[in-house]
Design an enzyme around this catalytic site. Structure first.
Site, short mmCIF file in Angstrom:
data_model
loop_
_atom_site.label_atom_id
_atom_site.label_comp_id
_atom_site.label_asym_id
_atom_site.label_seq_id
_atom_site.Cartn_x
_atom_site.Cartn_y
_atom_site.Cartn_z
N ASP A 7 25.97 -6.86 -29.84
CA ASP A 7 27.09 -5.89 -29.69
C ASP A 7 28.28 -6.67 -28.74
O ASP A 7 27.84 -7.72 -28.31
CB ASP A 7 26.87 -4.66 -29.31
CG ASP A 7 26.56 -4.11 -27.84
OD1 ASP A 7 26.49 -5.28 -27.19
OD2 ASP A 7 26.47 -3.05 -27.51
N CYS A 64 22.26 -6.33 -26.35
CA CYS A 64 23.39 -5.32 -25.99
C CYS A 64 23.78 -5.64 -24.52
O CYS A 64 23.27 -6.33 -23.74
CB CYS A 64 23.22 -4.08 -26.71
SG CYS A 64 21.70 -3.38 -26.11
N THR A 66 22.59 -3.70 -21.96
CA THR A 66 21.11 -3.56 -21.26
C THR A 66 20.06 -4.08 -22.00
O THR A 66 18.95 -4.24 -21.55
CB THR A 66 20.94 -2.00 -20.83
OG1 THR A 66 20.82 -1.13 -22.40
CG2 THR A 66 21.92 -1.23 -20.04
N ILE A 68 18.66 -2.05 -24.05
CA ILE A 68 17.96 -0.69 -24.43
C ILE A 68 18.25 -0.27 -25.68
O ILE A 68 17.36 0.04 -26.55
CB ILE A 68 18.19 0.38 -23.03
CG1 ILE A 68 17.39 -0.11 -21.75
CG2 ILE A 68 17.46 1.74 -23.62
CD1 ILE A 68 18.09 0.71 -20.64
N MET A 70 19.33 -1.49 -28.17
CA MET A 70 18.98 -2.45 -29.33
C MET A 70 17.54 -2.45 -29.66
O MET A 70 16.93 -2.27 -30.61
CB MET A 70 19.33 -3.98 -29.08
CG MET A 70 20.85 -4.40 -29.10
SD MET A 70 21.57 -4.36 -30.85
CE MET A 70 22.78 -5.23 -30.74
N HIS A 97 0.76 -11.49 -25.89
CA HIS A 97 0.26 -10.16 -26.13
C HIS A 97 0.82 -9.39 -27.04
O HIS A 97 -0.11 -8.63 -27.77
CB HIS A 97 0.10 -9.39 -24.77
CG HIS A 97 -0.79 -10.06 -23.73
ND1 HIS A 97 -1.10 -9.36 -22.57
CD2 HIS A 97 -1.33 -11.26 -23.61
CE1 HIS A 97 -1.87 -10.10 -21.75
NE2 HIS A 97 -1.94 -11.25 -22.40
N ARG A 131 -8.20 -9.69 -28.82
CA ARG A 131 -8.17 -8.31 -28.41
C ARG A 131 -6.90 -7.69 -28.62
O ARG A 131 -6.59 -6.23 -28.97
CB ARG A 131 -8.71 -7.85 -26.97
CG ARG A 131 -7.69 -8.50 -25.92
CD ARG A 131 -8.36 -8.25 -24.68
NE ARG A 131 -7.46 -8.55 -23.45
CZ ARG A 131 -6.99 -9.91 -23.06
NH1 ARG A 131 -7.24 -11.14 -23.76
NH2 ARG A 131 -6.12 -9.96 -21.97
N HIS A 132 -5.81 -8.52 -28.63
CA HIS A 132 -4.62 -7.80 -28.80
C HIS A 132 -4.09 -7.52 -30.21
O HIS A 132 -3.26 -6.59 -30.46
CB HIS A 132 -3.62 -9.11 -28.27
CG HIS A 132 -3.70 -9.28 -26.83
ND1 HIS A 132 -3.28 -8.42 -25.78
CD2 HIS A 132 -4.08 -10.46 -26.47
CE1 HIS A 132 -3.52 -9.05 -24.70
NE2 HIS A 132 -3.98 -10.55 -25.09
C1 RB5 Z 1 28.02 -0.51 -24.83
O1 RB5 Z 1 28.80 -0.16 -23.76
C2 RB5 Z 1 26.45 -0.33 -24.28
O2 RB5 Z 1 26.19 0.96 -24.27
C3 RB5 Z 1 25.53 -1.07 -25.00
O3 RB5 Z 1 25.76 -2.51 -24.95
C4 RB5 Z 1 23.95 -0.98 -24.67
O4 RB5 Z 1 23.87 -1.18 -23.37
C5 RB5 Z 1 23.24 0.17 -25.01
O5 RB5 Z 1 21.89 0.44 -25.01
#
Ligand code: RB5
Length: 149
Positions: A7, A64, A66, A68, A70, A97, A131-132
């Site tokens: 993004d 993205c 963070t 998170i 994505m 792993h 094992r993985h």
């Molecule tokens: C966009 O501002 C931000 O929320 C996105 O890039 C990402 O970090 C979401 O998890």
């Protein structure tokens, strides 16, 4: 073939990662976004994860702000093991792993140099199996069970 997308929050890091892919002559396709204009990360997670899930691409990279959003989005797709990595150790473990088929990073978390290093480690590492595999089979079993419910 590898597919990559970001993004707006991951756009700059994606450009740095593409440089690395080019240098390494990795066969890749860039599925966007193409600039810093605000977009919704699930749209780009879907582009990459659906291609990997259907076997149309071997692996993917998503970025993205963070990492998170994505990773949450990509892991909704069947057969996707998207791993959010922050350092050399997690990048290596994601392959060795977890056999992660999508590498996820935060463009607002990592420097371009560290991001490039993590991609290199993930590409060069090998899944250990053993094992993985038992654990990955259990993830697949959960997926099958969830589809039935
Ligand atoms: C966009 O501002 C931000 O929320 C996105 O890039 C990402 O970090 C979401 O998890």
């Amino acid at each position: 073939m590898l597919v990559i997308a970001s993004d707006h929050g991951g756009y700059d890091l994606k450009c740095a990662i593409i440089e690395t892919l080019r240098q390494r002559r990795v066969d890749y396709q860039d599925l966007g976004t193409d600039d810093l204009e605000s977009v919704d990360y699930p749209d780009f997670a879907e582009k990459v994860a659906s291609r990997v899930s259907k076997g149309e691409a071997e692996a993917g990279i998503l970025i993205c702000g963070t990492g998170i959003g994505m990773s949450i989005s990509a892991n909704k797709f069947s057969g996707i093991r998207a791993a959010l990595v922050h350092d050399e150790f997690t990048a290596q473990m994601a392959r060795e792993h977890n056999n992660a088929n999508i590498l996820v990073m935060g463009g607002r978390v990592l420097s371009p140099e560290l991001g490039q290093r993590l991609v290199t480690i993930w590409l060069d590492s090998e899944y250990e199996g053993g094992r993985h595999q038992n654990r990955l089979d259990k993830i697949s079993a959960i997926e099958r069970q969830q589809r039935k419910e």
